[in-house]
Design a protein around this motif. Structure first.
Motif, short mmCIF file in Angstrom:
data_model
loop_
_atom_site.label_atom_id
_atom_site.label_comp_id
_atom_site.label_asym_id
_atom_site.label_seq_id
_atom_site.Cartn_x
_atom_site.Cartn_y
_atom_site.Cartn_z
N ASN A 5 0.90 -1.16 0.03
CA ASN A 5 0.10 -0.06 0.01
C ASN A 5 0.79 1.11 -0.09
O ASN A 5 1.89 1.40 0.97
CB ASN A 5 -0.84 0.03 1.27
CG ASN A 5 -1.84 -1.04 1.24
OD1 ASN A 5 -2.88 -0.85 0.63
ND2 ASN A 5 -1.90 -2.10 1.91
N TYR A 28 -4.40 9.58 -3.04
CA TYR A 28 -5.05 8.39 -3.58
C TYR A 28 -4.16 7.34 -3.09
O TYR A 28 -2.94 7.42 -3.09
CB TYR A 28 -4.84 8.57 -5.19
CG TYR A 28 -5.93 9.48 -5.85
CD1 TYR A 28 -7.20 9.09 -6.18
CD2 TYR A 28 -5.67 10.86 -5.84
CE1 TYR A 28 -7.93 10.24 -6.60
CE2 TYR A 28 -6.59 11.73 -6.29
CZ TYR A 28 -7.71 11.39 -6.74
OH TYR A 28 -8.84 12.22 -7.30
N ILE A 30 -3.08 3.58 -3.56
CA ILE A 30 -2.39 2.77 -4.49
C ILE A 30 -2.10 1.36 -3.91
O ILE A 30 -1.46 1.31 -2.93
CB ILE A 30 -1.27 3.12 -4.98
CG1 ILE A 30 -1.48 4.60 -5.59
CG2 ILE A 30 -0.56 2.24 -6.25
CD1 ILE A 30 -2.49 4.71 -6.86
N THR A 32 -0.68 -2.51 -4.75
CA THR A 32 0.11 -3.33 -5.64
C THR A 32 0.17 -4.87 -5.06
O THR A 32 0.61 -5.04 -4.01
CB THR A 32 1.52 -2.76 -5.92
OG1 THR A 32 1.27 -1.44 -6.39
CG2 THR A 32 2.22 -3.65 -6.85
N THR A 50 -1.97 -3.74 -10.17
CA THR A 50 -1.63 -2.22 -9.45
C THR A 50 -3.33 -1.78 -9.47
O THR A 50 -3.65 -1.46 -10.57
CB THR A 50 -0.71 -1.40 -10.09
OG1 THR A 50 0.45 -2.11 -9.79
CG2 THR A 50 -0.48 -0.04 -9.20
N ILE A 52 -5.85 1.77 -8.15
CA ILE A 52 -6.12 2.91 -7.54
C ILE A 52 -7.35 3.05 -7.00
O ILE A 52 -8.36 2.54 -7.67
CB ILE A 52 -5.62 4.00 -8.29
CG1 ILE A 52 -5.71 5.38 -7.83
CG2 ILE A 52 -6.50 4.16 -9.41
CD1 ILE A 52 -5.02 6.56 -8.59
N PRO A 69 1.06 0.60 -13.76
CA PRO A 69 1.86 1.52 -13.10
C PRO A 69 2.68 2.65 -14.05
O PRO A 69 2.83 3.83 -13.40
CB PRO A 69 2.96 0.77 -12.37
CG PRO A 69 2.36 -0.65 -12.62
CD PRO A 69 1.26 -0.59 -13.59
N LEU A 72 0.28 5.41 -14.21
CA LEU A 72 0.32 6.45 -13.16
C LEU A 72 1.64 6.98 -12.87
O LEU A 72 1.47 8.42 -12.44
CB LEU A 72 0.51 5.39 -11.74
CG LEU A 72 0.62 6.08 -10.34
CD1 LEU A 72 -0.61 6.89 -10.11
CD2 LEU A 72 0.62 4.79 -9.23
#
Length: 83
Positions: A5, A28, A30, A32, A50, A52, A69, A72
């Motif tokens: 996280n 935000y 994220i 993974t 990944t 969001i 990713p 992002l």
């Protein structure tokens, strides 16, 4: 499987592939997901997905969207560009 996280911060509204609207500036989350690579002599992990968490279409709701990713990273890099 492990979940990593992190929080990213956008200082201005932004677009992100996979999301069909402009997202507001803010923090935000994220997540993974990674899995252990078996059969090697040291622990190593590979990214599986990944995601969001973004404000949902309805007030107070949240949507989890799978993203690339790289997309992002591009959005974060564009957020820091000063004109």
């Amino acid at each position: 499987m492990i979940a990593r996280n992190e929080t990213v911060i956008f200082s201005k509204p932004f677009l992100l592939k996979g999301v069909d609207r402009i997202l507001p500036a803010g923090n935000y989350r994220i997540v993974t997901d990674e899995e252990l690579i078996e059969g090697i002599s040291f622990p190593a992990y590979r990214r599986v997905s990944t995601m969001i968490f973004v404000p949902g279409a309805h007030r107070g709701s949240v949507e989890m969207v799978t993203i690339d990713p790289l997309d992002l990273r591009i959005a974060l890099d564009q957020d820091t560009v000063r004109l």
